[in-house]
Design a protein around this motif. Structure first.
Motif, PDB file in Angstrom:
ATOM      1  N   VAL A  95       0.830  -1.203   0.000  1.00 53.81           N
ATOM      2  CA  VAL A  95       0.000   0.000   0.000  1.00 53.81           C
ATOM      3  C   VAL A  95       0.868   1.258   0.000  1.00 53.81           C
ATOM      4  CG1 VAL A  95      -1.819   1.240   1.245  1.00 53.81           C
ATOM      5  CG2 VAL A  95      -1.818  -1.257   1.188  1.00 53.81           C
ATOM      6  N   TYR A  96       0.365   2.291  -0.639  1.00 51.94           N
ATOM      7  CA  TYR A  96       1.078   3.570  -0.738  1.00 51.94           C
ATOM      8  C   TYR A  96       1.550   4.076   0.619  1.00 51.94           C
ATOM      9  CZ  TYR A  96       1.592   8.654  -0.674  1.00 51.94           C
ATOM     10  OH  TYR A  96       2.049   9.922  -0.445  1.00 51.94           O
ATOM     11  N   THR A  97       2.803   4.473   0.663  1.00 57.70           N
ATOM     12  CA  THR A  97       3.350   5.219   1.799  1.00 57.70           C
ATOM     13  C   THR A  97       4.215   6.339   1.236  1.00 57.70           C
ATOM     14  OG1 THR A  97       5.229   3.697   1.942  1.00 57.70           O
ATOM     15  CG2 THR A  97       3.373   3.291   3.424  1.00 57.70           C
ATOM     16  N   LYS A  98       4.266   7.428   1.934  1.00 56.44           N
ATOM     17  CA  LYS A  98       5.055   8.573   1.498  1.00 56.44           C
ATOM     18  C   LYS A  98       6.530   8.209   1.496  1.00 56.44           C
ATOM     19  CE  LYS A  98       5.884  13.477   2.484  1.00 56.44           C
ATOM     20  NZ  LYS A  98       5.595  14.620   3.399  1.00 56.44           N
ATOM     21  N   ASN A  99       7.235   8.628   0.457  1.00 51.00           N
ATOM     22  CA  ASN A  99       8.664   8.335   0.382  1.00 51.00           C
ATOM     23  C   ASN A  99       9.464   9.191   1.363  1.00 51.00           C
ATOM     24  OD1 ASN A  99       7.971  10.445  -1.818  1.00 51.00           O
ATOM     25  ND2 ASN A  99      10.160  10.741  -1.481  1.00 51.00           N
ATOM     26  N   THR A 100      10.673   8.739   1.656  1.00 48.57           N
ATOM     27  CA  THR A 100      11.570   9.465   2.552  1.00 48.57           C
ATOM     28  C   THR A 100      12.313  10.547   1.782  1.00 48.57           C
ATOM     29  OG1 THR A 100      11.900   7.478   3.884  1.00 48.57           O
ATOM     30  CG2 THR A 100      13.545   9.225   4.113  1.00 48.57           C
ATOM     31  N   ALA A 101      12.207  11.779   2.228  1.00 46.85           N
ATOM     32  CA  ALA A 101      12.956  12.870   1.593  1.00 46.85           C
ATOM     33  C   ALA A 101      14.430  12.705   1.937  1.00 46.85           C
ATOM     34  CB  ALA A 101      12.427  14.213   2.067  1.00 46.85           C
ATOM     35  N   ALA A 102      15.271  12.521   0.917  1.00 47.01           N
ATOM     36  CA  ALA A 102      16.699  12.307   1.160  1.00 47.01           C
ATOM     37  C   ALA A 102      17.474  12.597  -0.119  1.00 47.01           C
ATOM     38  CB  ALA A 102      16.958  10.869   1.610  1.00 47.01           C
ATOM     39  N   ASN A 103      18.753  12.908   0.042  1.00 50.54           N
ATOM     40  CA  ASN A 103      19.660  13.062  -1.096  1.00 50.54           C
ATOM     41  C   ASN A 103      21.029  12.586  -0.642  1.00 50.54           C
ATOM     42  OD1 ASN A 103      21.197  13.879  -3.324  1.00 50.54           O
ATOM     43  ND2 ASN A 103      19.773  15.559  -3.735  1.00 50.54           N
ATOM     44  N   GLU A 104      21.307  11.307  -0.883  1.00 51.33           N
ATOM     45  CA  GLU A 104      22.513  10.693  -0.362  1.00 51.33           C
ATOM     46  C   GLU A 104      23.414  10.222  -1.491  1.00 51.33           C
ATOM     47  OE1 GLU A 104      21.723   7.677   2.457  1.00 51.33           O
ATOM     48  OE2 GLU A 104      20.612   9.002   3.819  1.00 51.33           O
ATOM     49  N   SER A 105      24.689  10.098  -1.171  1.00 55.32           N
ATOM     50  CA  SER A 105      25.645   9.627  -2.168  1.00 55.32           C
ATOM     51  C   SER A 105      26.427   8.448  -1.634  1.00 55.32           C
ATOM     52  CB  SER A 105      26.600  10.743  -2.576  1.00 55.32           C
ATOM     53  OG  SER A 105      27.418  11.110  -1.483  1.00 55.32           O
ATOM     54  N   ILE A 106      26.810   7.559  -2.540  1.00 51.77           N
ATOM     55  CA  ILE A 106      27.632   6.396  -2.231  1.00 51.77           C
ATOM     56  C   ILE A 106      28.914   6.533  -3.041  1.00 51.77           C
ATOM     57  CG2 ILE A 106      27.784   3.882  -2.314  1.00 51.77           C
ATOM     58  CD1 ILE A 106      24.694   3.863  -2.300  1.00 51.77           C
TER      59      ILE A 106
END
Length: 922
Positions: free
Chosen positions: A713-724
């Motif tokens: 079921v739909y859930t709001k995504n996590t706001a993030a901006n990460e780098s590997i």
């Protein structure tokens, strides 16, 4: 030639059929015909191939220029491929080719290889689309811009494509080995080219290269699919007869590679985990009879699971997998073999085994049984290609580049008529260590050399070739929603709860597509099962109580058919591609795999070893890591749930934990028909025969676990901006994802489809592609989409964007994403974008319905969701009736600024301001 009126067109057709001159000196004459393909020649030297297939419902226009990386000179490495990119930049009459391709719903591409470059478009079979495609190819043959400003923006794009290949150790090793094997010939140079040549080529040189090789007498135009032959010839005459060749004649003076006089060795040192051993041998050109003999030898060596190398390396657990290839080239070619060796295995032992099998090959001759199996495997592949007209059109380019399209059939015939004596003679001639590139130079007092003769007598070879009787062209099937629904025989089987959907139609080669799906169980049934469900499915073709793994492969090759099976949590899927004659026998193989798997311990260990090796290889791969991190950032299920996203270590642990007893228990508990199953088949079928088959053969294959879907079921995504951080990887990637609560049954679905296409879809014509590739020139591949959930109970939909690029361009990519998404929300779309996208989307749906495998999937989905084709027709009507305001309202409702997306970047970043957290991969 000016546009002809209808009366003159009719007259032209009559004149063409008798080879009479029209419009001055222009003529088009039939020159050859083999198995349904007819060759024509125009006065200006353009060769035309027509291959009608009434059952296709699509047309593929493919033009092949006999120029590739083999033709490049000093300082020109990569020029043929760079020119392939430039030809999409437009002409005066077609200034925006990507937009036109999207508007016509085409499936296009261009490819460059050693001996040729080709461009193709597959589209809905209409007169308007065909005329457009022919006009496009005629115009860009001579009138492409090839402008300096386009070259400047494309430099970085092609360099980015070059760098993406640099991320693969196996690809780099192969490039270096091939380069070392050829001292002088251009086959030793990769088609992608040399980075410095790509960056420094003057526009004048590129323009001269274009004018030299892009000309009627150096091209072969092929049209396949559903079209009227006479109208098409008239159109080709209209579009191409006025094109003139340059005054300078083309001269092909090839470099002849001298015989190799000793084994060569290459070593590569780069970041990574998986070890690789490889070997290359020089072999004759595709037109030489020995090429077919070596194709048989290659199959005997590398087939999975019967190949000698496979048995010695993979079965004996010295390697995790292997592959090989030998390009069908105009001039002497090569055979390349690659072996993957996990880090916990000995590379030295794997190499010794590889070379030992190769050195002993001539001492242990190919047997009649090996020859029979190799022939069946190769001929099955060729047969399946010949029954797919859209793929055949582009496949033919390989043989055109190698000298003539008829080599396609001659090569097939040679394989069919090959003997063990010829194969063993070829093995003894070419598979010798002085003709091999693995590594070090080894001096010897008595050198053994093999001189491979250059291509000769090609014209005589093909001149009188007649081939076999061509396959029936099939029926002209109407792909309208109404006709599909009217032709669909659907319902529930009399004795079993299996929904069926059958469409009987006459396909070329009497081809049949069949999908069989079984659904069982609920979320509680599949808790804490780890990787068991997927391994059960992957083991189904590894042997049954009635047939060994080799028996299954041999039987399917004998039937010239395919049967694939898979399983997930609560779902078992089988797909079959066969013919009317062999369908029932192929279904017997599929049924045996589903009902009677043997679950052999050794086969399971090979699969697990292969998977662990793939993970090991991927631990430093930017794309693999970015996608996995995206799932972890948006984790919504507890550990043990069937939809839980595992970490790398958890997946390794889950793979190692799988046992044969687990597989047997799972199969016994969850395989069989309960209350939810379906079978869909399209082609030359007997509907009643299929119903009887499933009623009879699955009456004893039952299950008590009634089906309940596992909801995501739909859930709001996590706001993030990460780098590997991935050291020593020359290509970086960024993914962005935004969750949306919507399903295909919502009124906004149509608007979101169009919005997604404009933002990231189409062929290089989306907002994202225009910005990052066409405008900024920082990415070879950039785009995105909106994926809308089929299930109204879940509404788990999302938008995503992506780009691949050089790490130093990371900031520009982030800025491009941020600004384009903000502009998309603030300004919305234009009327022109709406009209172009709607037209292309509608055409693309028609193309999809014309492909049996895609139509079968659509019918299966409709059965599952209790829909019919009216559902898709209504969506198409909604799309056609959209206004700019409708789409802009949906954009504002569902899209969020870039800061609210989940963004993951992976690459060898020295410094990156966009990251919130750095994760370094050692």
């Amino acid at each position: 030639m000016k546009k002809l009126n209808n009366l003159f067109k009719s007259l032209l057709i009559v004149l063409l059929l008798v080879g009479v001159s029209v419009d001055g000196n222009a003529q088009i004459k039939q020159t050859a015909s083999v198995e349904g393909i007819t060759e024509y020649m125009m006065d200006n030297g353009l060769k035309v191939l027509l291959f009608p297939d009434n059952s296709a419902q699509t047309i593929t226009v493919n033009i092949t220029y006999k120029v590739g990386s083999r033709h490049e000179g000093y300082g020109e490495k990569g020029m043929a491929h760079l020119l392939e990119h430039m030809v999409f930049k437009g002409t005066p009459n077609h200034p925006n080719i990507p937009e036109e391709l999207t508007a016509h719903g085409a499936r296009p591409n261009g490819t460059t290889w050693y001996d040729r470059t080709n461009y193709y478009e597959t589209f809905n079979a209409t007169d308007e689309n065909l005329e457009w495609a022919l006009d496009l190819e005629a115009d860009r043959m001579l009138n492409s811009y090839i402008a300096n400003e386009d070259l400047q923006s494309e430099f970085t794009v092609v360099r980015n494509e070059f760098e993406s290949g640099e991320n693969s150790p196996s690809g780099v090793l192969m490039k270096n080995v091939i380069s070392s094997a050829y001292l002088w010939h251009n086959y030793g140079q990769s088609t992608i080219g040399n980075r410095s040549d790509i960056e420094r080529v003057p526009i004048e040189n590129l323009q001269a290269f274009y004018k030299k090789y892009y000309r009627p007498d150096n091209a072969v135009l092929m049209v396949t699919g559903k079209f009227d032959k006479d109208k098409t010839l008239a159109l080709i005459q209209e579009k191409f007869s006025g094109l003139e060749n340059p005054d300078v004649e083309l001269r092909d003076i090839p470099t002849i590679e001298p015989p190799q006089d000793g084994e060569r060795r290459v070593e590569l040192s780069r970041v990574g985990d998986l070890q690789i051993a490889s070997a290359l041998y020089h072999i004759p050109a595709g037109s030489h009879e020995d090429f077919a003999a070596m194709a048989i030898a290659e199959e005997v060596l590398t087939d999975n699971p019967s190949g000698r190398l496979y048995k010695a390396l993979v079965d004996e657990k010295k390697a995790s997998g292997l592959y090989s290839f030998s390009p069908f080239t105009k001039e002497p070619s090569f055979l390349y073999i690659n072996v993957n060796v996990p880090s916990d295995k000995s590379l030295q032992v794997a190499e010794e085994t590889l070379l030992g099998v190769l050195d002993n090959f001539s001492k242990e001759p190919v047997t009649e049984d090996e020859l029979k199996r190799a022939k069946a495997n190769l001929l099955k592949q060729i047969d399946q290609i010949s029954r797919n007209s859209s793929y055949l059109g582009t496949y033919t380019s390989e043989f055109i580049g190698a000298g003539d399209w008829r080599l396609m059939f001659i090569h097939r015939d040679r394989i069919e008529n090959m003997t063990v004596d010829k194969v063993n003679a070829a093995v003894q001639r070419y598979l010798i260590n002085t003709n091999r590139t693995v590594g070090l130079f080894k001096p010897t007092k008595k050198p053994i050399r093999v001189a491979i003769e250059h291509t000769e007598g090609l014209d005589e070879l093909v001149a009188n070739y007649k081939g076999k009787e061509g396959l029936d062209a099939g029926e002209a099937f109407d792909v309208s929603y109404e006709n599909i629904q009217n032709r669909l025989d659907s319902g529930v089987l009399e004795k079993l709860p299996i929904e069926y959907g059958f469409i009987k139609k006459n396909n070329r080669g009497e081809t049949v597509t069949l999908n069989f799906t079984i659904r069982n169980g609920n979320v509680n049934d599949f808790m804490n099962k780890g990787k068991i469900a997927s391994y059960v499915g992957r083991m189904l073709n590894k042997g049954t109580t009635n047939m060994s793994r080799q028996d299954i492969e041999d039987k399917l090759s004998e039937l010239k058919s395919s049967a694939f099976v898979s399983s997930g949590n609560g779902r078992v899927s089988a797909s079959v591609n066969s013919t009317a004659e062999n369908l029932m026998a192929t279904l017997d193989v599929m049924t045996d795999m589903l009902k009677n798997p043997v679950f052999d311990e050794a086969e399971l260990e090979k699969l697990k070893t292969q998977d662990l090796a793939n993970i090991e290889q991927s631990k430093t791969d930017p794309q693999f890591l970015a996608i996995r991190e995206m799932g972890l950032l948006n984790q919504t299920f507890p550990k043990g749930h069937p939809l839980y996203n595992m970490t790398i270590d958890e997946e390794i642990e889950a793979i190692k934990a799988v046992t044969v007893d687990d597989l047997k228990a799972y199969h016994k508990e969850y395989f069989g028909i309960s209350d939810n199953a379906s079978v869909v088949s399209i082609g030359n079928i007997d509907e009643q025969e299929l119903k009887t088959y499933f009623n009879t053969n699955f009456s004893d294959f039952r299950n008590s676990h009634n089906y309940e879907p596992i909801l995501d079921v739909y859930t709001k995504n996590t706001a993030a901006n990460e780098s590997i951080i991935t050291p020593d990887k020359k290509n970086a990637i960024s993914f962005g994802m935004l969750a949306m609560e919507v399903s295909r049954e919502d009124k906004d679905y149509a608007a979101l489809q169009v919005a997604g296409e404009i933002l990231g879809g189409g062929f290089l014509s989306s907002r994202i592609a225009n910005r990052l590739r066409q405008q900024d020139g920082v990415s070879y591949g950039a785009g995105g989409a909106v994926n809308v959930d089929n299930n109204s109970k879940e509404k788990n939909s999302s938008a995503f964007v992506y780009a691949i690029y050089a790490p130093e361009n990371a900031a520009k990519v982030q800025q491009g994403f941020k600004e384009e998404i903000a502009r998309f929300i603030a300004e919305g779309i234009t009327q022109e974008e709406l009209e172009t996208t709607v037209k292309g989307w509608v055409e693309a749906q028609s193309v999809s319905r014309a492909k049996d495998n895609e139509l079968a999937g659509l019918i299966g989905s409709n059965l599952y969701y209790d829909r019919d084709m009216t559902f898709q027709k209504n969506i198409e009507e909604q799309v056609k009736n959209l206004t700019v305001d409708d789409v802009n309202a949906a954009i504002k409702k569902y899209f969020k600024n870039y800061e609210e997306w989940t963004v993951v970047n992976a690459g060898d970043f020295e410094s990156l301001e966009i990251k919130k957290e750095d994760k370094k991969v050692d």
